[in-house]
Design a protein around this motif. Structure first.
Motif, PDB file in Angstrom:
ATOM      1  N   GLU A 180       0.895  -1.230   0.069  1.00  0.00           N
ATOM      2  CA  GLU A 180       0.025   0.096  -0.024  1.00  0.00           C
ATOM      3  C   GLU A 180       0.815   1.145   0.090  1.00  0.00           C
ATOM      4  O   GLU A 180       0.676   2.230  -0.737  1.00  0.00           O
ATOM      5  CB  GLU A 180      -0.917   0.225   1.228  1.00  0.00           C
ATOM      6  CG  GLU A 180      -1.960   1.414   1.133  1.00  0.00           C
ATOM      7  CD  GLU A 180      -2.977   0.914   2.367  1.00  0.00           C
ATOM      8  OE1 GLU A 180      -3.424   1.935   2.566  1.00  0.00           O
ATOM      9  OE2 GLU A 180      -3.219  -0.102   2.757  1.00  0.00           O
ATOM     10  N   ARG A 181       1.840   1.133   0.823  1.00  0.00           N
ATOM     11  CA  ARG A 181       2.658   2.392   0.811  1.00  0.00           C
ATOM     12  C   ARG A 181       3.552   2.513  -0.392  1.00  0.00           C
ATOM     13  O   ARG A 181       3.640   3.552  -1.000  1.00  0.00           O
ATOM     14  CB  ARG A 181       3.617   2.216   2.172  1.00  0.00           C
ATOM     15  CG  ARG A 181       4.596   3.410   2.233  1.00  0.00           C
ATOM     16  CD  ARG A 181       3.741   4.587   3.251  1.00  0.00           C
ATOM     17  NE  ARG A 181       4.859   5.690   3.616  1.00  0.00           N
ATOM     18  CZ  ARG A 181       4.109   6.887   3.318  1.00  0.00           C
ATOM     19  NH1 ARG A 181       2.995   7.227   2.968  1.00  0.00           N
ATOM     20  NH2 ARG A 181       5.232   7.734   3.762  1.00  0.00           N
ATOM     21  N   ILE A 182       4.032   1.615  -0.877  1.00  0.00           N
ATOM     22  CA  ILE A 182       4.627   1.524  -2.216  1.00  0.00           C
ATOM     23  C   ILE A 182       3.870   2.100  -3.378  1.00  0.00           C
ATOM     24  O   ILE A 182       4.327   3.152  -4.128  1.00  0.00           O
ATOM     25  CB  ILE A 182       5.060   0.189  -2.574  1.00  0.00           C
ATOM     26  CG1 ILE A 182       6.170  -0.425  -1.796  1.00  0.00           C
ATOM     27  CG2 ILE A 182       5.331   0.075  -4.169  1.00  0.00           C
ATOM     28  CD1 ILE A 182       6.450  -1.936  -1.990  1.00  0.00           C
ATOM     29  N   ALA A 183       2.563   1.844  -3.298  1.00  0.00           N
ATOM     30  CA  ALA A 183       1.736   2.245  -4.389  1.00  0.00           C
ATOM     31  C   ALA A 183       1.291   3.855  -3.983  1.00  0.00           C
ATOM     32  O   ALA A 183       1.535   4.471  -5.200  1.00  0.00           O
ATOM     33  CB  ALA A 183       0.281   1.571  -4.231  1.00  0.00           C
ATOM     34  N   VAL A 184       1.311   4.215  -2.849  1.00  0.00           N
ATOM     35  CA  VAL A 184       1.099   5.818  -2.636  1.00  0.00           C
ATOM     36  C   VAL A 184       2.229   6.383  -2.977  1.00  0.00           C
ATOM     37  O   VAL A 184       2.327   7.597  -3.744  1.00  0.00           O
ATOM     38  CB  VAL A 184       0.746   6.138  -1.333  1.00  0.00           C
ATOM     39  CG1 VAL A 184       0.699   7.363  -0.782  1.00  0.00           C
ATOM     40  CG2 VAL A 184      -0.771   5.172  -1.048  1.00  0.00           C
ATOM     41  N   VAL A 185       3.554   5.964  -2.594  1.00  0.00           N
ATOM     42  CA  VAL A 185       4.706   6.725  -2.879  1.00  0.00           C
ATOM     43  C   VAL A 185       5.139   6.704  -4.274  1.00  0.00           C
ATOM     44  O   VAL A 185       5.583   7.805  -4.850  1.00  0.00           O
ATOM     45  CB  VAL A 185       5.900   6.258  -1.979  1.00  0.00           C
ATOM     46  CG1 VAL A 185       7.315   6.664  -2.320  1.00  0.00           C
ATOM     47  CG2 VAL A 185       5.643   6.231  -0.493  1.00  0.00           C
ATOM     48  N   SER A 186       4.853   5.691  -5.045  1.00  0.00           N
ATOM     49  CA  SER A 186       4.934   5.447  -6.708  1.00  0.00           C
ATOM     50  C   SER A 186       4.192   6.509  -7.204  1.00  0.00           C
ATOM     51  O   SER A 186       4.519   7.227  -8.112  1.00  0.00           O
ATOM     52  CB  SER A 186       4.577   4.344  -7.094  1.00  0.00           C
ATOM     53  OG  SER A 186       5.319   3.031  -6.631  1.00  0.00           O
ATOM     54  N   ARG A 187       2.969   6.687  -6.861  1.00  0.00           N
ATOM     55  CA  ARG A 187       2.240   7.666  -7.428  1.00  0.00           C
ATOM     56  C   ARG A 187       2.758   9.154  -7.041  1.00  0.00           C
ATOM     57  O   ARG A 187       2.879   9.994  -7.900  1.00  0.00           O
ATOM     58  CB  ARG A 187       0.768   7.773  -6.697  1.00  0.00           C
ATOM     59  CG  ARG A 187      -0.258   8.752  -7.120  1.00  0.00           C
ATOM     60  CD  ARG A 187      -1.409   9.188  -6.394  1.00  0.00           C
ATOM     61  NE  ARG A 187      -0.702   9.711  -4.860  1.00  0.00           N
ATOM     62  CZ  ARG A 187      -1.741   9.697  -3.938  1.00  0.00           C
ATOM     63  NH1 ARG A 187      -2.587   9.458  -3.902  1.00  0.00           N
ATOM     64  NH2 ARG A 187      -0.942   9.931  -2.741  1.00  0.00           N
ATOM     65  N   ASP A 188       3.070   9.386  -5.877  1.00  0.00           N
ATOM     66  CA  ASP A 188       3.647  10.872  -5.435  1.00  0.00           C
ATOM     67  C   ASP A 188       5.087  10.910  -6.404  1.00  0.00           C
ATOM     68  O   ASP A 188       5.186  12.215  -6.797  1.00  0.00           O
ATOM     69  CB  ASP A 188       3.880  10.874  -3.990  1.00  0.00           C
ATOM     70  CG  ASP A 188       2.615  11.015  -3.370  1.00  0.00           C
ATOM     71  OD1 ASP A 188       1.718  11.078  -4.140  1.00  0.00           O
ATOM     72  OD2 ASP A 188       2.713  10.530  -2.108  1.00  0.00           O
ATOM     73  N   LEU A 189       5.653   9.914  -6.327  1.00  0.00           N
ATOM     74  CA  LEU A 189       7.001   9.971  -7.255  1.00  0.00           C
ATOM     75  C   LEU A 189       6.735  10.233  -8.678  1.00  0.00           C
ATOM     76  O   LEU A 189       7.442  11.066  -9.463  1.00  0.00           O
ATOM     77  CB  LEU A 189       7.876   8.828  -7.261  1.00  0.00           C
ATOM     78  CG  LEU A 189       8.867   8.642  -6.008  1.00  0.00           C
ATOM     79  CD1 LEU A 189       9.191   7.075  -6.062  1.00  0.00           C
ATOM     80  CD2 LEU A 189       9.822   9.461  -6.056  1.00  0.00           C
ATOM     81  N   ARG A 190       5.622   9.746  -9.497  1.00  0.00           N
ATOM     82  CA  ARG A 190       5.277  10.192 -10.646  1.00  0.00           C
ATOM     83  C   ARG A 190       4.981  11.509 -10.682  1.00  0.00           C
ATOM     84  O   ARG A 190       5.324  12.201 -11.812  1.00  0.00           O
ATOM     85  CB  ARG A 190       4.178   9.219 -11.214  1.00  0.00           C
ATOM     86  CG  ARG A 190       4.573   7.789 -11.548  1.00  0.00           C
ATOM     87  CD  ARG A 190       3.538   7.045 -12.236  1.00  0.00           C
ATOM     88  NE  ARG A 190       2.398   6.813 -11.163  1.00  0.00           N
ATOM     89  CZ  ARG A 190       2.223   5.796 -10.357  1.00  0.00           C
ATOM     90  NH1 ARG A 190       3.091   4.973 -10.225  1.00  0.00           N
ATOM     91  NH2 ARG A 190       0.893   5.894  -9.781  1.00  0.00           N
ATOM     92  N   TYR A 191       4.241  12.007  -9.818  1.00  0.00           N
ATOM     93  CA  TYR A 191       3.500  13.452  -9.821  1.00  0.00           C
ATOM     94  C   TYR A 191       4.923  14.458  -9.858  1.00  0.00           C
ATOM     95  O   TYR A 191       5.077  15.126 -10.571  1.00  0.00           O
ATOM     96  CB  TYR A 191       2.817  13.651  -8.658  1.00  0.00           C
ATOM     97  CG  TYR A 191       2.369  15.216  -8.512  1.00  0.00           C
ATOM     98  CD1 TYR A 191       1.388  15.656  -9.131  1.00  0.00           C
ATOM     99  CD2 TYR A 191       3.002  16.183  -7.596  1.00  0.00           C
ATOM    100  CE1 TYR A 191       1.140  17.230  -9.086  1.00  0.00           C
ATOM    101  CE2 TYR A 191       2.817  17.392  -7.535  1.00  0.00           C
ATOM    102  CZ  TYR A 191       1.693  17.888  -8.351  1.00  0.00           C
ATOM    103  OH  TYR A 191       1.381  19.237  -8.103  1.00  0.00           O
ATOM    104  N   TRP A 192       5.728  14.285  -8.771  1.00  0.00           N
ATOM    105  CA  TRP A 192       6.788  15.022  -8.533  1.00  0.00           C
ATOM    106  C   TRP A 192       7.892  15.009  -9.689  1.00  0.00           C
ATOM    107  O   TRP A 192       8.564  16.137 -10.135  1.00  0.00           O
ATOM    108  CB  TRP A 192       7.508  15.067  -7.014  1.00  0.00           C
ATOM    109  CG  TRP A 192       6.610  15.627  -6.160  1.00  0.00           C
ATOM    110  CD1 TRP A 192       6.034  14.710  -5.018  1.00  0.00           C
ATOM    111  CD2 TRP A 192       6.324  16.921  -6.061  1.00  0.00           C
ATOM    112  NE1 TRP A 192       5.302  15.838  -4.546  1.00  0.00           N
ATOM    113  CE2 TRP A 192       5.398  16.803  -4.836  1.00  0.00           C
ATOM    114  CE3 TRP A 192       6.816  18.004  -6.417  1.00  0.00           C
ATOM    115  CZ2 TRP A 192       4.821  18.111  -4.363  1.00  0.00           C
ATOM    116  CZ3 TRP A 192       6.159  19.215  -6.163  1.00  0.00           C
ATOM    117  CH2 TRP A 192       5.088  19.334  -5.109  1.00  0.00           C
ATOM    118  N   THR A 193       7.962  14.011 -10.276  1.00  0.00           N
ATOM    119  CA  THR A 193       8.943  13.461 -11.350  1.00  0.00           C
ATOM    120  C   THR A 193       8.279  14.326 -12.725  1.00  0.00           C
ATOM    121  O   THR A 193       9.031  15.045 -13.314  1.00  0.00           O
ATOM    122  CB  THR A 193       9.029  12.135 -11.861  1.00  0.00           C
ATOM    123  OG1 THR A 193       9.877  11.481 -10.615  1.00  0.00           O
ATOM    124  CG2 THR A 193      10.063  12.061 -12.830  1.00  0.00           C
ATOM    125  N   ALA A 194       7.302  14.506 -12.792  1.00  0.00           N
ATOM    126  CA  ALA A 194       6.708  15.140 -13.832  1.00  0.00           C
ATOM    127  C   ALA A 194       6.833  16.753 -13.733  1.00  0.00           C
ATOM    128  O   ALA A 194       6.967  17.577 -14.628  1.00  0.00           O
ATOM    129  CB  ALA A 194       4.981  14.646 -13.929  1.00  0.00           C
TER     130      ALA A 194
END
Length: 157
Positions: free
Chosen positions: A59-73
């Motif tokens: 669950e944490r990996i999913a949330v952090v992955s989403r946030d990483l995609r956002y901040w990378t973009a």
């Protein structure tokens, strides 16, 4: 179908349903501080991701992955914008002091969307107030939501 199977399925759907963080359609103008904040967020999220992976916390990996995609973009689309020294008109990255017709003074710094924090004196460059202020000079009046604000001071920060 057993109750345990249903719960597992619901848990997987909850993780899959994390959803993406919406990315603004406006230009991603940033100040030097805003760019540093993006970099800091990315570094923090990478650390959090490594810890979540070690714990196999899906669950944490999913949330952090989403946030990483956002901040990378946001990092990829960031446009550093620094106000021209000595400018006498309001531009992105500048500070402006306003006075309302009832004598109330406020100070805002016009910054990027991710950096904006009105409670701490910074507003987004796409906010109605910032849009009303761009290109104006000391002594000019900006009208926002039916209220007039006189520009009394400009600063480069």
């Amino acid at each position: 179908m057993s109750r345990a199977f249903t719960r597992e399925e619901d848990s997987e759907n909850a993780i899959a349903g994390v959803g993406e963080r919406p990315i603004s359609t406006h230009r991603n103008l940033v100040t030097e501080r805003g760019l540093a904040q993006i970099e800091d967020n990315l570094a923090d999220l990478r650390d959090i991701m490594a810890k979540a992976e070690r714990k196999a916390d899906r669950e944490r990996i999913a949330v952090v992955s989403r946030d990483l995609r956002y901040w990378t973009a946001r990092r990829e689309s960031a446009e550093l914008s620094v106000p021209e020294p000595g400018s006498d008109v309001i531009r992105f990255g500048m500070g402006v002091t306003l006075e309302s017709d009832d004598g109330k003074k406020v100070h805002w710094k016009i910054v990027g969307e991710d950096e904006a924090n009105p409670a701490k004196g910074s507003i987004s460059h796409v906010s109605p107030m910032a849009v009303a202020l761009f290109g104006k000079k000391v002594g000019d009046v900006a009208n926002v939501n039916g209220k007039e604000w006189e520009i009394v001071k400009l600063s480069e920060s």
